[in-house]
Design an enzyme around this catalytic site. Structure first.
Site, PDB file in Angstrom:
ATOM      1  N   ASN A  12       0.921  -1.222   0.010  1.00 33.01           N
ATOM      2  CA  ASN A  12       0.087   0.519   0.150  1.00 33.01           C
ATOM      3  C   ASN A  12       1.277   0.867  -0.010  1.00 33.01           C
ATOM      4  OD1 ASN A  12      -1.838   2.223   0.281  1.00 33.01           O
ATOM      5  ND2 ASN A  12      -2.759   1.398   1.750  1.00 33.01           N
ATOM      6  N   LYS A  14       0.442   4.470  -0.535  1.00 29.95           N
ATOM      7  CA  LYS A  14      -0.750   5.881   0.308  1.00 29.95           C
ATOM      8  C   LYS A  14      -0.304   6.208  -0.199  1.00 29.95           C
ATOM      9  CE  LYS A  14      -0.041   2.857   4.603  1.00 29.95           C
ATOM     10  NZ  LYS A  14       0.070   3.136   6.390  1.00 29.95           N
ATOM     11  N   HIS A  96      -9.676   0.792   5.288  1.00 29.68           N
ATOM     12  CA  HIS A  96      -8.172   1.214   5.562  1.00 29.68           C
ATOM     13  C   HIS A  96      -8.531   2.564   7.136  1.00 29.68           C
ATOM     14  CE1 HIS A  96      -4.693   2.341   6.833  1.00 29.68           C
ATOM     15  NE2 HIS A  96      -3.251   1.979   6.143  1.00 29.68           N
ATOM     16  N   GLU A  98      -6.898   4.713   8.136  1.00 30.03           N
ATOM     17  CA  GLU A  98      -6.754   6.603   6.911  1.00 30.03           C
ATOM     18  C   GLU A  98      -7.526   6.841   6.050  1.00 30.03           C
ATOM     19  OE1 GLU A  98      -3.202   5.345   5.845  1.00 30.03           O
ATOM     20  OE2 GLU A  98      -1.745   5.123   7.697  1.00 30.03           O
ATOM     21  N   GLU A 166      -5.140  -4.542   9.946  1.00 31.20           N
ATOM     22  CA  GLU A 166      -3.745  -3.898  10.941  1.00 31.20           C
ATOM     23  C   GLU A 166      -4.499  -3.271  11.953  1.00 31.20           C
ATOM     24  OE1 GLU A 166      -2.307  -2.747   6.517  1.00 31.20           O
ATOM     25  OE2 GLU A 166      -3.840  -1.346   6.614  1.00 31.20           O
ATOM     26  N   GLY A 172       2.482   2.427  10.994  1.00 31.41           N
ATOM     27  CA  GLY A 172       4.355   3.209  10.750  1.00 31.41           C
ATOM     28  C   GLY A 172       4.670   3.135  11.834  1.00 31.41           C
ATOM     29  N   SER A 211       3.743  -2.121   9.876  1.00 29.39           N
ATOM     30  CA  SER A 211       5.055  -2.361  10.456  1.00 29.39           C
ATOM     31  C   SER A 211       5.613  -3.276   9.899  1.00 29.39           C
ATOM     32  CB  SER A 211       5.241  -1.940  11.973  1.00 29.39           C
ATOM     33  OG  SER A 211       4.479  -0.412  12.544  1.00 29.39           O
TER      34      SER A 211
HETATM   35  O1  LIG Z   1      -0.996   0.296   6.702  1.00 27.91           O
HETATM   36  C1  LIG Z   1      -0.402  -0.361   6.184  1.00 27.91           C
HETATM   37  C2  LIG Z   1      -1.080  -0.642   5.233  1.00 27.91           C
HETATM   38  O2  LIG Z   1      -1.908  -0.379   5.001  1.00 27.91           O
HETATM   39  C3  LIG Z   1       0.724  -0.535   7.059  1.00 27.91           C
HETATM   40  O3  LIG Z   1       1.672   0.201   7.328  1.00 27.91           O
HETATM   41  P1  LIG Z   1       3.330   0.322   7.917  1.00 27.91           P
HETATM   42  O4  LIG Z   1       3.968  -0.856   6.715  1.00 27.91           O
HETATM   43  O5  LIG Z   1       3.801   1.701   6.869  1.00 27.91           O
HETATM   44  O6  LIG Z   1       3.504   0.140   8.906  1.00 27.91           O
END
Ligand SMILES: O=C(CO)COP(=O)(O)O
Length: 249
Positions: A12, A14, A96, A98, A166, A172, A211
């Site tokens: 992803n 983002k 997601h 976010e 997640e 992150g 992560s």
């Molecule tokens: O949100 C994520 C994947 O959709 C995970 O992000 P990270 O791998 O940067 O922690």
């Protein structure tokens, strides 16, 4: 992982990536020899068309990161599932955290988006996960169970649904749950999927995200009911993404 569920390693990106990032995509596509997992990159909307043409003929799939529930219409700034498909995407990340946080998306809208993905022939990757407060309160399994119950429509099958667990506090941050905690939540997700979809649930893949890095991927991917990974930051570097995909076997 079980033999009946081929692992999926999805990146992803983002809101990262300009056209120059094509070199990273090409490096991923060129490095897939010997990797048995399915692999997918979900770039921002602006890169989907170009990336899909670029990887045509390779094993690498391209996905979107969101879609609108409607097929078309007066929805300024939105992208429909049909548009993603038309641009060459085969899958779409939905719900997601976010999006849930930045755009106040709740389970009802996510459910409508899953139906839109199915209508367009896309594979939805539905994200669920608890906050740190919910985890500390011992509610992680209850939260993700509720999210799966409310955001996945009737009619899910092994072929038309992927779930991604997640934990929000692991995204992150460099922090990950223990493998026991991951096993517990993935088990709870399998349980609610079985309750709702019977034997089909055995084939539905449940990815872990938050992560995931080359140095922890093997341990996370070895957990029971972990059928792949949804990778954020580490998916931006071809070498890291490929290392994670190799860890899936
Ligand atoms: O949100 C994520 C994947 O959709 C995970 O992000 P990270 O791998 O940067 O922690």
């Amino acid at each position: 992982m079980t033999a009946e569920r081929r692992p999926l390693i999805a990146g992803n990106w983002k809101m990262n990536g300009l056209r120059a990032a094509k070199s990273e995509l090409r490096a991923v596509a060129a490095g897939l020899a010997g990797i048995s997992a399915e692999t997918m990159i979900c770039p921002p909307f602006t890169l989907i068309g170009a990336f899909a043409s670029d990887v045509a003929g390779t094993e690498l799939m391209i996905g979107g990161q969101d879609c609108h529930p409607a097929e078309s219409g007066a929805h300024t700034g939105d992208i429909s599932a049909e548009m993603l498909r038309d641009a060459g995407a085969v899958a779409v990340i939905l719900g997601h955290s976010e999006r849930r946080i930045d755009h106040q998306e709740g389970d009802a809208i996510i459910k409508a988006k899953v139906k839109a993905a199915w209508r367009a022939g896309l594979l939805p990757v539905v994200c669920v996960g608890e906050t740190l407060v919910e985890r500390d309160a011992g509610e992680a399994c209850a939260v993700v169970t509720r999210q799966v119950r409310q955001s996945v429509p009737e009619g899910a099958t092994a072929a038309n649904l992927v779930i991604a667990y997640e934990p929000i506090w692991a995204i992150g941050t460099g922090r990950t749950p223990t493998t026991d905690d991951v096993a517990e939540v993935h088990g709870a997700i399998r349980h609610i999927l079985t309750e709702r979809f019977g034997a089909e649930a055995n084939g539905i893949r449940i990815l872990y995200g938050g992560s995931v890095k080359p140095d922890n991927a093997a341990a996370l991917l070895a957990v029971s009911d972990v059928d792949g990974a949804l990778v954020g930051g580490a998916s931006l570097k071809a070498a890291d993404f490929l290392a994670i995909a190799r860890a899936a076997g």
